[in-house]
Design an enzyme around this catalytic site. Structure first.
Site, short mmCIF file in Angstrom:
data_model
loop_
_atom_site.label_atom_id
_atom_site.label_comp_id
_atom_site.label_asym_id
_atom_site.label_seq_id
_atom_site.Cartn_x
_atom_site.Cartn_y
_atom_site.Cartn_z
N HIS A 41 -14.80 -50.23 46.83
CA HIS A 41 -13.39 -49.86 46.72
C HIS A 41 -13.20 -48.80 45.62
CE1 HIS A 41 -12.92 -54.23 48.10
NE2 HIS A 41 -12.26 -53.57 49.02
N ASP A 154 -15.84 -49.90 57.54
CA ASP A 154 -15.06 -50.46 58.65
C ASP A 154 -14.79 -49.31 59.63
OD1 ASP A 154 -14.30 -53.29 57.52
OD2 ASP A 154 -14.05 -51.87 55.88
#
Ligand code: AMP
Length: 285
Positions: A41, A154
């Site tokens: 992240h 993702d």
């Protein structure tokens, strides 16, 4: 670099702050997350600061993208640790909406994404991409960023969001960021903390199998036998069930038998109780 990240729990103050930045000419970059932040992240936050003046990170564990038997209630939440990491990474603002803020009584609209959401995770997580598309559209409308960043980790989600923003004319540029991995190849994920030590030692096989398939596809091999071999290797290593292991076109996500143009090898497999996903690029020689 700011030494504290401004925290917003309600929409009005967030909008006022972002409007002021925008009026001052700042380019705004949004990084949507579900928290339990890790270095993957933070790589998105670092990239946000490299391409824009203001990095806004949303943290919202979105109930509508979890199925009834999935890990919504167990999903790791640690707001204090997340805020400390965001400050260190130089994020300008953290947007922490409550479920009631995102889905007030009477909320009744959903976005149904098209073909990019079919197959792969779409088969095993019914309604998941509709939940993702709806929440991401809301976050984009709330923050109105110039750019929104999503991890290639993702990959199907990234392609779904590209399609949704294109189809709905959302005035935002979507950028993908390469997957950050541990030194042994395991893709960083908030769910890795569910793995026990023995599972953690097996987990890097997921990337190793994908990388091997990608390399052979790039040299012209056919997908079918490689996929069968890959599923067997994962099963032998202790994964199961392997929900899918597939080769898809990188743009359209349609299945391909040979990588004539850029493709992706994508996988979802359980390791014990933990569902892991990963994917790697196939760049034809
Ligand atoms: P999540 O909190 O899992 O919803 O992830 C928030 C964003 O971080 C998504 O765009 C993910 O694709 C991205 N992300 C998660 N793990 C990684 C990673 N290992 N490398 C790069 N981006 C990641």
């Amino acid at each position: 670099m700011p030494d504290t990240t401004l925290r917003f729990d309600t929409l009005g103050p967030l909008r006022a702050r972002v409007d002021a930045w925008r009026r001052g000419g700042d380019r705004i970059v949004l990084v949507p997350t579900m928290g339990a932040l890790h270095a993957g992240h933070l790589a998105l936050v670092t990239h946000a600061k490299a391409i824009g003046r203001r990095a806004i990170v949303s943290i919202f564990v979105n109930p509508t993208q979890f199925g009834p038997t999935e890990d919504f209630s167990q999903y790791p939440r640690d707001t204090q640790a997340d805020l400390a990491l965001l400050s260190q990474a130089g994020a300008d603002a953290a947007w922490l909406p409550s479920v009631e803020t995102m889905y007030p009584t009477g909320f009744s609209t959903r976005i149904e994404p098209g073909p990019a959401a079919e197959g792969l995770c779409g088969c095993f997580r019914p309604g998941h991409f509709s939940g993702v598309a709806t929440v991401v559209t809301k976050l984009i409308n709330q923050v109105q960023p110039d750019i929104a960043l999503f991890g290639e980790k993702d990959f199907q989600q990234l392609q779904v969001i590209r399609a949704v923003t294109r189809d709905l004319d959302l005035p935002v540029t979507i950028e993908g960021v390469p997957t950050l991995r541990e030194t042994d190849g395991l893709a960083l994920s908030s769910r890795n903390r569910y793995l026990d030590p023995s599972e953690r030692s097996i987990a890097p096989r997921l990337h190793a199998v994908l990388a091997d398939i990608a390399e052979r596809l790039a040299r012209g091999a056919e997908a079918g036998p490689l996929v069968a071999e890959g599923i067997a290797a994962l099963t032998a290593a202790g994964f199961g069930p392997v929900q899918y292991l597939e080769v898809r076109d990188a743009q359209t996500l349609q299945p391909v038998e040979r990588a004539e143009r850029e493709a992706r090898v994508l996988v979802a497999a359980y390791l014990g109780k933990t569902r892991l996903i990963d994917n790697v690029a196939v760049v034809p020689a």
